[in-house]
Design an enzyme around this catalytic site. Structure first.
Site, PDB file in Angstrom:
ATOM      1  CB  CYS A  71     -38.962  42.620  59.205  1.00  0.00           C
ATOM      2  SG  CYS A  71     -39.623  41.032  59.741  1.00  0.00           S
ATOM      3  CB  CYS A 185     -39.951  37.124  53.556  1.00  0.00           C
ATOM      4  SG  CYS A 185     -38.575  36.835  54.700  1.00  0.00           S
TER       5      CYS A 185
HETATM    6  N1  DGL Z   1     -37.230  39.143  57.056  1.00  0.00           N
HETATM    7  C1  DGL Z   1     -38.480  38.838  57.680  1.00  0.00           C
HETATM    8  C2  DGL Z   1     -39.641  39.306  56.803  1.00  0.00           C
HETATM    9  O1  DGL Z   1     -39.480  40.153  55.944  1.00  0.00           O
HETATM   10  C3  DGL Z   1     -38.782  37.431  58.087  1.00  0.00           C
HETATM   11  C4  DGL Z   1     -37.819  36.491  58.643  1.00  0.00           C
HETATM   12  C5  DGL Z   1     -38.301  35.839  59.942  1.00  0.00           C
HETATM   13  O2  DGL Z   1     -39.139  34.920  59.907  1.00  0.00           O
HETATM   14  O3  DGL Z   1     -37.848  36.314  60.963  1.00  0.00           O
HETATM   15  O4  DGL Z   1     -40.755  38.849  56.982  1.00  0.00           O
END
Ligand code: DGL
Length: 256
Positions: A71, A185
């Site tokens: 993430c 993301c």
């Molecule tokens: N998957 C997360 C990232 O890579 C973001 C998603 C969220 O906002 O929780 O930033």
């Protein structure tokens, strides 16, 4: 040997997919902190406290040989505290700004990420350190992670809503058009087909997952003992819906 892969939702599966290709001998525990989703809206200190509490519990329970923070939003704040707290390799996911700056021909790149990621000092210093010679547009997408979550599980997508989230990425400065867009993301690579369809001109959509998985492999010793223990997924929010269970089972994950 178990590798812990952590995200706020199911976006981190885009990294798990690559990690399994590059390091197939390991067992994976995938944790989605869906009770805290979306991370993009959190204040930095509160989010850091929340994640550290979770990581202490998860490391104690699963005894992983490595943590992969799948993430970007989390990685911009949690990597150093994790490295101080645990004596195992910690691999993060940060926006691929350096490779984008190296790859662009037009000198115009965009970084598509959550509002949290584009605000963080971490991201701003990547831009000043590695992309000072190109034009960088940072685009904070309010809803794209949630749209991607739904699209992955149900196949449903409102393309007008996606266009609203990504349109700021396309810059045309007197003919110098954006030619590289960083997917900052982990949810976004699942939307690659939709993004390509909506793009007004072709661009490189940069997904760093393979590079991250390759880097991760250098940090742990490989083993010839292939783990045959089932890969699992855990959701902090409790019981996922049946369509989510089906989706995860297609991914070879059994929900704990
Ligand atoms: N998957 C997360 C990232 O890579 C973001 C998603 C969220 O906002 O929780 O930033």
């Amino acid at each position: 040997m178990t590798i812990l892969v952590f995200d706020s939702g199911i976006g981190g599966l885009t990294l798990l997919r690559e990690a399994r290709i590059i390091m197939p001998e390991h067992r994976y525990v995938y944790v989605a902190d869906d009770a805290g989703f979306p991370y993009g809206d959190w204040e930095e200190d509160a989010l850091l406290d929340r994640m550290m509490t979770k990581f202490h519990e998860l490391v104690e329970r699963h005894q992983p040989v490595m943590i992969m923070v799948a993430c970007n939003t989390a990685s911009t704040i949690v990597l150093e505290p994790l490295r101080k707290a645990f004596d195992i390799p910690v691999v993060g996911t940060v926006p691929a700004i350096k490779p984008a700056a190296e790859r662009t021909s037009s000198g115009q790149i965009s970084v598509l990420a959550t509002p949290g990621t584009v605000q963080r000092d971490y991201t701003r210093s990547l831009v000043s350190e590695f992309a000072s010679s190109v034009n960088v547009r940072l685009v904070g997408a309010e809803n794209l992670a949630a749209i991607a979550d739904k699209y992955m599980v149900t196949g449903e997508v409102d393309e007008t809503a996606v266009w609203e989230e990504i349109k700021e990425c396309f810059v045309d400065r007197l003919g110098a058009r954006t030619d590289v867009i960083v997917m900052g993301c982990t949810h976004y690579p699942f939307m690659g087909d939709v993004c390509r369809r909506l793009a007004p001109w072709p661009v490189d959509w940069l997904n760093p997952a393979e590079a991250i998985a390759r880097h991760a492999k250098t940090l742990i010793s490989s083993t010839s003992d292939v783990t045959d223990v089932q890969d699992i997924a855990e959701f902090t929010g409790g019981n996922p819906k049946p369509e989510m269970l089906r989706f995860l089972s297609g991914f070879g994950l059994k929900v704990n």
